[in-house]
Design a protein around this motif. Structure first.
Motif, PDB file in Angstrom:
ATOM      1  N   GLU A  89       0.888  -1.161   0.119  1.00  0.00           N
ATOM      2  CA  GLU A  89       0.130   0.044  -0.040  1.00  0.00           C
ATOM      3  C   GLU A  89       0.668   1.420   0.226  1.00  0.00           C
ATOM      4  O   GLU A  89       0.643   2.177  -0.835  1.00  0.00           O
ATOM      5  CB  GLU A  89      -0.957  -0.076   1.290  1.00  0.00           C
ATOM      6  CG  GLU A  89      -1.857   1.167   1.392  1.00  0.00           C
ATOM      7  CD  GLU A  89      -2.871   1.356   0.102  1.00  0.00           C
ATOM      8  OE1 GLU A  89      -2.982   2.336  -0.267  1.00  0.00           O
ATOM      9  OE2 GLU A  89      -3.092   0.021  -0.419  1.00  0.00           O
ATOM     10  N   SER A  90       1.970   1.260   0.623  1.00  0.00           N
ATOM     11  CA  SER A  90       2.866   2.279   0.722  1.00  0.00           C
ATOM     12  C   SER A  90       3.359   2.464  -0.511  1.00  0.00           C
ATOM     13  O   SER A  90       3.660   3.675  -1.169  1.00  0.00           O
ATOM     14  CB  SER A  90       4.017   2.108   1.832  1.00  0.00           C
ATOM     15  OG  SER A  90       4.815   3.014   1.951  1.00  0.00           O
ATOM     16  N   ALA A  91       3.876   1.361  -1.204  1.00  0.00           N
ATOM     17  CA  ALA A  91       4.472   1.443  -2.573  1.00  0.00           C
ATOM     18  C   ALA A  91       3.477   2.238  -3.704  1.00  0.00           C
ATOM     19  O   ALA A  91       3.817   2.937  -4.479  1.00  0.00           O
ATOM     20  CB  ALA A  91       4.856   0.279  -3.025  1.00  0.00           C
ATOM     21  N   ARG A  92       2.358   1.796  -3.448  1.00  0.00           N
ATOM     22  CA  ARG A  92       1.036   2.410  -4.335  1.00  0.00           C
ATOM     23  C   ARG A  92       0.975   3.869  -4.226  1.00  0.00           C
ATOM     24  O   ARG A  92       1.160   4.690  -5.102  1.00  0.00           O
ATOM     25  CB  ARG A  92      -0.333   1.742  -4.034  1.00  0.00           C
ATOM     26  CG  ARG A  92      -0.612   0.372  -4.560  1.00  0.00           C
ATOM     27  CD  ARG A  92      -1.935  -0.066  -4.400  1.00  0.00           C
ATOM     28  NE  ARG A  92      -1.866  -1.605  -4.712  1.00  0.00           N
ATOM     29  CZ  ARG A  92      -1.711  -2.512  -3.592  1.00  0.00           C
ATOM     30  NH1 ARG A  92      -1.509  -1.786  -2.331  1.00  0.00           N
ATOM     31  NH2 ARG A  92      -1.627  -3.715  -3.899  1.00  0.00           N
ATOM     32  N   THR A  93       1.053   4.430  -2.807  1.00  0.00           N
ATOM     33  CA  THR A  93       0.912   5.775  -2.695  1.00  0.00           C
ATOM     34  C   THR A  93       2.374   6.323  -3.156  1.00  0.00           C
ATOM     35  O   THR A  93       2.259   7.618  -3.641  1.00  0.00           O
ATOM     36  CB  THR A  93       0.828   6.069  -1.118  1.00  0.00           C
ATOM     37  OG1 THR A  93      -0.484   5.258  -0.609  1.00  0.00           O
ATOM     38  CG2 THR A  93       0.850   7.430  -0.856  1.00  0.00           C
ATOM     39  N   ALA A  94       3.446   5.655  -2.998  1.00  0.00           N
ATOM     40  CA  ALA A  94       4.721   6.377  -3.323  1.00  0.00           C
ATOM     41  C   ALA A  94       4.942   6.505  -4.792  1.00  0.00           C
ATOM     42  O   ALA A  94       5.833   7.011  -5.205  1.00  0.00           O
ATOM     43  CB  ALA A  94       5.974   5.721  -2.682  1.00  0.00           C
ATOM     44  N   ALA A  95       4.031   5.772  -5.568  1.00  0.00           N
ATOM     45  CA  ALA A  95       4.237   5.746  -7.173  1.00  0.00           C
ATOM     46  C   ALA A  95       4.196   7.136  -7.498  1.00  0.00           C
ATOM     47  O   ALA A  95       4.837   7.591  -8.617  1.00  0.00           O
ATOM     48  CB  ALA A  95       3.232   4.802  -7.705  1.00  0.00           C
ATOM     49  N   GLU A  96       3.361   7.945  -6.998  1.00  0.00           N
ATOM     50  CA  GLU A  96       3.037   9.259  -7.381  1.00  0.00           C
ATOM     51  C   GLU A  96       4.072  10.300  -6.795  1.00  0.00           C
ATOM     52  O   GLU A  96       4.422  11.416  -7.282  1.00  0.00           O
ATOM     53  CB  GLU A  96       1.773   9.844  -6.953  1.00  0.00           C
ATOM     54  CG  GLU A  96       0.622   9.291  -7.593  1.00  0.00           C
ATOM     55  CD  GLU A  96      -0.012   8.219  -6.695  1.00  0.00           C
ATOM     56  OE1 GLU A  96      -0.175   8.325  -5.620  1.00  0.00           O
ATOM     57  OE2 GLU A  96      -0.220   7.185  -7.118  1.00  0.00           O
ATOM     58  N   ASN A  97       4.913   9.799  -6.033  1.00  0.00           N
ATOM     59  CA  ASN A  97       5.887  10.804  -5.376  1.00  0.00           C
ATOM     60  C   ASN A  97       7.397  10.417  -6.122  1.00  0.00           C
ATOM     61  O   ASN A  97       7.861   9.408  -6.101  1.00  0.00           O
ATOM     62  CB  ASN A  97       6.133  10.423  -3.710  1.00  0.00           C
ATOM     63  CG  ASN A  97       4.728  10.706  -3.055  1.00  0.00           C
ATOM     64  OD1 ASN A  97       4.052  11.550  -3.436  1.00  0.00           O
ATOM     65  ND2 ASN A  97       4.901   9.979  -1.767  1.00  0.00           N
ATOM     66  N   LYS A  98       7.910  11.551  -6.550  1.00  0.00           N
ATOM     67  CA  LYS A  98       9.173  11.475  -6.901  1.00  0.00           C
ATOM     68  C   LYS A  98      10.100  12.418  -6.442  1.00  0.00           C
ATOM     69  O   LYS A  98       9.857  13.685  -6.703  1.00  0.00           O
ATOM     70  CB  LYS A  98       9.197  11.448  -8.627  1.00  0.00           C
ATOM     71  CG  LYS A  98      10.362  11.051  -9.269  1.00  0.00           C
ATOM     72  CD  LYS A  98      10.567  11.695 -10.647  1.00  0.00           C
ATOM     73  CE  LYS A  98       9.678  10.617 -11.362  1.00  0.00           C
ATOM     74  NZ  LYS A  98       9.638  10.815 -12.997  1.00  0.00           N
ATOM     75  N   ARG A  99      11.076  11.996  -5.861  1.00  0.00           N
ATOM     76  CA  ARG A  99      12.124  12.973  -5.235  1.00  0.00           C
ATOM     77  C   ARG A  99      12.843  13.629  -6.355  1.00  0.00           C
ATOM     78  O   ARG A  99      13.446  12.985  -7.207  1.00  0.00           O
ATOM     79  CB  ARG A  99      13.158  12.556  -4.106  1.00  0.00           C
ATOM     80  CG  ARG A  99      13.932  13.427  -3.509  1.00  0.00           C
ATOM     81  CD  ARG A  99      14.843  12.601  -2.380  1.00  0.00           C
ATOM     82  NE  ARG A  99      13.952  11.996  -1.391  1.00  0.00           N
ATOM     83  CZ  ARG A  99      14.595  11.546  -0.345  1.00  0.00           C
ATOM     84  NH1 ARG A  99      15.963  11.661  -0.056  1.00  0.00           N
ATOM     85  NH2 ARG A  99      13.839  11.137   0.624  1.00  0.00           N
ATOM     86  N   ALA A 100      12.996  14.878  -6.300  1.00  0.00           N
ATOM     87  CA  ALA A 100      14.029  15.523  -7.445  1.00  0.00           C
ATOM     88  C   ALA A 100      15.553  15.437  -7.074  1.00  0.00           C
ATOM     89  O   ALA A 100      15.764  15.490  -5.900  1.00  0.00           O
ATOM     90  CB  ALA A 100      13.557  17.180  -7.312  1.00  0.00           C
TER      91      ALA A 100
END
Length: 102
Positions: A89-100
């Motif tokens: 579930e955390s990975a699903r949420t993190a898919a939209e997060n990309k660290r610059a």
């Protein structure tokens, strides 16, 4: 959401023979004699692996005459499965997060 997975339990279950034992015990309660027959492992080797599984809380013992039966603790497996579900579930949420990059 930050999640952690029980790395010690994963280490315990990562061994192929221990995973085989857990799989067999998920189907029925067995004594060491049955486990030797099913796995082909030597009695001493099997006993060592059963000790590791007992100490990790994965299996319980049940004395029956001169035999000791082993049974899987489904709550421990369910807890680990829940930790992996939280991680997914955390990975699903993190898919939209990309660290610059700097």
């Amino acid at each position: 959401m930050m999640t952690s997975v029980d790395t010690e339990l994963i280490r315990v279950l990562a061994d192929p023979l221990r995973l085989r034992i857990v799989t067999l015990l998920s189907r029925e309660t067995l004594c060491a004699t049955h486990l030797v027959e099913e796995t082909g492992a030597k009695q001493t080797n099997l006993s060592n692996h059963l000790k590791v599984l007992r100490e990790a809380g994965v299996v319980d013992t049940e004395p029956c005459g001169r035999f000791v039966y082993y049974k899987l603790r489904p709550d421990v497996i369910a807890q680990l499965a829940g930790q992996f579900a939280d991680l997914a579930e955390s990975a699903r949420t993190a898919a939209e997060n990309k660290r610059a990059c700097p």
